[in-house]
Design a protein around this motif. Structure first.
Motif, PDB file in Angstrom:
ATOM      1  N   LEU A  31       0.884  -1.468   0.035  1.00 36.32           N
ATOM      2  CA  LEU A  31      -0.177   0.027   0.045  1.00 36.32           C
ATOM      3  C   LEU A  31       0.731   1.368  -0.093  1.00 36.32           C
ATOM      4  CD1 LEU A  31      -2.639  -0.950   2.642  1.00 36.32           C
ATOM      5  CD2 LEU A  31      -3.011  -0.704   0.175  1.00 36.32           C
ATOM      6  N   SER A  32       2.287   1.175   0.111  1.00 32.51           N
ATOM      7  CA  SER A  32       3.028   2.180   0.033  1.00 32.51           C
ATOM      8  C   SER A  32       4.120   2.032  -1.369  1.00 32.51           C
ATOM      9  CB  SER A  32       3.736   2.507   1.449  1.00 32.51           C
ATOM     10  OG  SER A  32       4.246   1.168   1.876  1.00 32.51           O
ATOM     11  N   GLU A  33       5.270   1.567  -0.624  1.00 28.19           N
ATOM     12  CA  GLU A  33       6.151   1.773  -1.837  1.00 28.19           C
ATOM     13  C   GLU A  33       6.270   0.734  -2.951  1.00 28.19           C
ATOM     14  OE1 GLU A  33       9.005  -0.315   1.581  1.00 28.19           O
ATOM     15  OE2 GLU A  33       7.120   0.750   1.492  1.00 28.19           O
ATOM     16  N   TYR A  34       5.382  -0.482  -2.576  1.00 26.00           N
ATOM     17  CA  TYR A  34       5.375  -1.509  -4.131  1.00 26.00           C
ATOM     18  C   TYR A  34       4.009  -1.314  -4.660  1.00 26.00           C
ATOM     19  CZ  TYR A  34       9.313  -3.691  -1.776  1.00 26.00           C
ATOM     20  OH  TYR A  34      10.656  -3.907  -0.891  1.00 26.00           O
ATOM     21  N   TYR A  35       3.923   0.128  -5.384  1.00 29.61           N
ATOM     22  CA  TYR A  35       2.641   0.224  -5.834  1.00 29.61           C
ATOM     23  C   TYR A  35       2.437  -0.185  -7.461  1.00 29.61           C
ATOM     24  CZ  TYR A  35       5.221   4.463  -7.344  1.00 29.61           C
ATOM     25  OH  TYR A  35       5.975   5.353  -7.898  1.00 29.61           O
ATOM     26  N   GLY A  36       3.480  -0.714  -7.864  1.00 29.08           N
ATOM     27  CA  GLY A  36       3.364  -0.988  -9.408  1.00 29.08           C
ATOM     28  C   GLY A  36       2.418  -1.800  -9.743  1.00 29.08           C
ATOM     29  N   ASN A  37       2.076  -1.724 -11.120  1.00 30.43           N
ATOM     30  CA  ASN A  37       0.896  -2.579 -11.625  1.00 30.43           C
ATOM     31  C   ASN A  37       1.480  -4.052 -12.055  1.00 30.43           C
ATOM     32  OD1 ASN A  37      -0.818  -3.940 -13.229  1.00 30.43           O
ATOM     33  ND2 ASN A  37      -2.008  -2.251 -13.829  1.00 30.43           N
ATOM     34  N   PRO A  38       1.024  -5.179 -11.226  1.00 23.70           N
ATOM     35  CA  PRO A  38       1.846  -6.535 -11.826  1.00 23.70           C
ATOM     36  C   PRO A  38       1.623  -6.787 -12.834  1.00 23.70           C
ATOM     37  CG  PRO A  38      -0.610  -6.655 -10.364  1.00 23.70           C
ATOM     38  CD  PRO A  38      -0.066  -5.171 -10.512  1.00 23.70           C
ATOM     39  N   SER A  39       1.039  -6.191 -13.877  1.00 20.63           N
ATOM     40  CA  SER A  39       0.908  -6.609 -15.274  1.00 20.63           C
ATOM     41  C   SER A  39       2.135  -5.855 -16.152  1.00 20.63           C
ATOM     42  CB  SER A  39      -0.346  -6.450 -16.129  1.00 20.63           C
ATOM     43  OG  SER A  39      -1.392  -7.195 -15.346  1.00 20.63           O
ATOM     44  N   SER A  40       2.831  -4.896 -15.324  1.00 20.67           N
ATOM     45  CA  SER A  40       3.614  -4.001 -16.335  1.00 20.67           C
ATOM     46  C   SER A  40       4.694  -4.914 -16.541  1.00 20.67           C
ATOM     47  CB  SER A  40       4.119  -2.785 -15.469  1.00 20.67           C
ATOM     48  OG  SER A  40       2.826  -2.103 -15.079  1.00 20.67           O
ATOM     49  N   VAL A  48       5.731  -6.806  -8.034  1.00 18.66           N
ATOM     50  CA  VAL A  48       4.327  -6.980  -7.423  1.00 18.66           C
ATOM     51  C   VAL A  48       3.915  -8.150  -7.910  1.00 18.66           C
ATOM     52  CG1 VAL A  48       2.351  -5.744  -7.143  1.00 18.66           C
ATOM     53  CG2 VAL A  48       4.352  -4.305  -7.077  1.00 18.66           C
ATOM     54  N   GLY A  49       4.115  -8.610  -9.096  1.00 24.03           N
ATOM     55  CA  GLY A  49       3.518  -9.820  -9.716  1.00 24.03           C
ATOM     56  C   GLY A  49       3.996 -11.059  -9.170  1.00 24.03           C
ATOM     57  N   MET A  50       5.263 -10.875  -8.507  1.00 29.09           N
ATOM     58  CA  MET A  50       5.757 -12.045  -7.930  1.00 29.09           C
ATOM     59  C   MET A  50       5.275 -12.226  -6.685  1.00 29.09           C
ATOM     60  SD  MET A  50       9.071 -12.890  -9.734  1.00 29.09           S
ATOM     61  CE  MET A  50      10.333 -12.960  -8.660  1.00 29.09           C
ATOM     62  N   ALA A  51       4.925 -11.142  -5.960  1.00 31.07           N
ATOM     63  CA  ALA A  51       4.279 -11.222  -4.577  1.00 31.07           C
ATOM     64  C   ALA A  51       2.978 -11.928  -4.894  1.00 31.07           C
ATOM     65  CB  ALA A  51       3.934  -9.982  -4.072  1.00 31.07           C
ATOM     66  N   ILE A  52       2.109 -11.524  -5.918  1.00 30.87           N
ATOM     67  CA  ILE A  52       1.018 -12.392  -5.996  1.00 30.87           C
ATOM     68  C   ILE A  52       1.208 -13.939  -6.262  1.00 30.87           C
ATOM     69  CG2 ILE A  52      -1.043 -12.512  -7.908  1.00 30.87           C
ATOM     70  CD1 ILE A  52      -0.858  -9.455  -8.320  1.00 30.87           C
ATOM     71  N   GLN A  53       2.227 -14.189  -7.020  1.00 29.33           N
ATOM     72  CA  GLN A  53       2.465 -15.701  -7.200  1.00 29.33           C
ATOM     73  C   GLN A  53       2.763 -16.080  -6.045  1.00 29.33           C
ATOM     74  OE1 GLN A  53       1.481 -16.904  -9.686  1.00 29.33           O
ATOM     75  NE2 GLN A  53       1.341 -14.826 -10.857  1.00 29.33           N
ATOM     76  N   GLU A  54       3.438 -15.625  -5.280  1.00 27.59           N
ATOM     77  CA  GLU A  54       3.618 -16.230  -3.871  1.00 27.59           C
ATOM     78  C   GLU A  54       2.461 -16.202  -2.940  1.00 27.59           C
ATOM     79  OE1 GLU A  54       6.307 -17.644  -2.325  1.00 27.59           O
ATOM     80  OE2 GLU A  54       6.040 -17.382   0.025  1.00 27.59           O
ATOM     81  N   GLU A 245      -5.315  -6.599 -10.159  1.00 25.57           N
ATOM     82  CA  GLU A 245      -5.637  -7.184  -8.644  1.00 25.57           C
ATOM     83  C   GLU A 245      -5.310  -6.181  -7.474  1.00 25.57           C
ATOM     84  OE1 GLU A 245      -3.419  -7.653 -11.367  1.00 25.57           O
ATOM     85  OE2 GLU A 245      -3.098  -9.536 -11.961  1.00 25.57           O
ATOM     86  N   ASN A 246      -6.061  -6.712  -6.653  1.00 28.57           N
ATOM     87  CA  ASN A 246      -6.072  -6.076  -5.227  1.00 28.57           C
ATOM     88  C   ASN A 246      -4.945  -6.458  -4.491  1.00 28.57           C
ATOM     89  OD1 ASN A 246      -6.610  -4.998  -2.653  1.00 28.57           O
ATOM     90  ND2 ASN A 246      -8.518  -5.942  -2.274  1.00 28.57           N
TER      91      ASN A 246
END
Ligand SMILES: *Cc1c(COP(=O)(O)O)cnc(C)c1O
Length: 394
Positions: A31-40, A48-54, A245-246
């Motif tokens: 909600l702060s520093e990692y605000y990128g779009n996971p599809s970018s 951020v996409g990796m965080a979703i995969q985790e 993604e949320n």
């Protein structure tokens, strides 16, 4: 027995749960520093996409699923709708669905509106329950037909905690080539689930019933199951669910699943002991009180008790004066005088259904809180009964 002044005694965890501190900590960076779009394309979004995969891996691990079988959604309700509508669209020639009379409104309302939503006439079989809230498998077997597109049966009931025999029911559906969906929103984190050993095709869960935030859910879709998306848009979630993604809540849900996997066994034993202490204490101390739902085929955290000749909402208001939070199966809030559809389906008498209270505990409840509730409830019920024209004294 004294509680800290103004302390909230929260026993309404089937309505929603507190976000675990570990979960909050895990989500905050997103909600702060990692605000990128996971599809970018850039690394900033990619991480951020990796965080979703985790998170997907963490959810899958708790359920005995593969990460590729996990789709993130916005809530349990969306997961339920997606599963059922997917099956009906995948098999448009089949116009029958089997469910129960005690489903959560997420499934119940959808089934009541299928004709409007799909533009086809559907037939819905709603299985009956016995007085203790359990299903009759012979009735279930008889309900399954060639025309049945999907079965949707909750794993555990949100009002009574009663657990249905999902393994057996899923097997019976599979034998007949029928898809099986279970709303496991109340079960995940409270009972062990291993999808490798189950013939379940779709499973719904929700973050906020599991110490993650509100507004995130999961739909499990078994590998190989024909799937038709509900939200169309971008190709997020491999095209299974459009919409950016949320991320923070997804990361949170992953962490919550990790915590549940790690602590479930010990914590649920402790929660069950607290619940039993509360339940036995209330039933012993308060005359004309009774348990709603099967005594053992039940979630470890839930106790639904009827106090005859008193009104559930009045009880809740009195409990509220002590900051004790629970729920009632009497639904005057919804503007109707009908008690809950779950208690009605169980045939709980009118005088008892109206005075039902659901206590639902969590890993954060303490023995001190249980004893506080045990101290306050008898006087609350006694004082309300004094005012009831139906109460003959006991
Ligand atoms: C809470 C709940 C839902 C709905 O989940 P949301 O995330 O609030 O939409 C569905 N089914 C059951 C059994 C529930 O308890």
């Amino acid at each position: 027995m004294s509680m800290q002044k103004n302390a909230v005694v929260y026993m309404d965890n089937n309505a929603t749960t507190r976000v675990a501190p570990e979960v909050l900590e895990a989500m905050l960076p997103y909600l702060s520093e990692y605000y990128g779009n996971p599809s970018s394309m850039h690394t900033f979004g990619g991480q951020v996409g990796m965080a979703i995969q985790e998170a997907r891996r963490q959810v899958a691990a708790l359920l005995g699923a593969e990460p590729g079988e996990i789709t993130f959604t916005s809530c349990g309700t969306e997961s339920d709708s997606t599963a059922i509508l997917s099956a009906l669209q995948a098999f448009p020639e089949k116009r029958h669905i089997v469910t129960t009379r005690v489903e959560h409104p997420a499934v119940k309302s959808l089934c009541e509106n299928l004709d409007r939503l799909t533009g086809h006439k559907h037939r819905v079989t709603r299985l009956k329950v016995a007085g203790d809230g359990t299903l009759d498998l012979a009735e279930y077997a008889a309900a399954l037909t060639e025309d049945t597109a999907i079965v949707s049966v909750m794993w555990a009931n949100n009002e009574t905690g009663v657990i249905f025999p999902i393994a057996e029911m899923a097997r019976m559906a599979r034998e007949r080539g029928i898809l099986f969906h279970t709303d496991a929103v109340q079960a995940v984190g409270k009972v062990p689930i291993n999808l490798k050993e189950l013939e379940v095709d779709f499973l719904s869960l929700s973050g906020h019933k599991l110490h993650a935030p509100k507004g995130v859910g999961v739909l499990y879709v078994r590998r190989g199951t024909l799937f038709v998306p509900f939200l169309l848009g971008g190709h997020q979630e491999k095209g299974r669910r459009g919409g950016t993604e949320n991320v923070a809540s997804i990361v949170a849900l992953g962490r919550a699943c990790d915590l549940a996997a790690e602590k479930m066994k010990d914590e649920n034993t402790r929660v069950k002991a607290l619940r039993d202490r509360l339940e036995e204490g209330l039933l012993a101390a308060i005359p004309q009180s009774m348990l709603n739902g099967h005594k053992t085929e039940r979630l470890p955290n839930t106790s639904n008790i009827s106090f005859e000749y008193v009104e559930g909402e009045a009880i809740l208001l009195h409990m509220n004066r002590y900051n004790i939070c629970a729920s009632s199966g009497s639904a005057c809030t919804s503007g109707s005088l009908e008690p809950s559809h779950v208690l009605r389906a169980m045939g709980v008498p009118f005088t008892a259904a109206h005075g039902s209270i659901r206590y639902s505990l969590s890993i954060y409840n303490t023995e001190e809180e249980v004893d506080f509730v045990l101290e306050k409830m008898p006087e609350i019920i006694a004082s309300l009964r004094q005012m009831s024209p139906f109460w003959k004294g006991n």
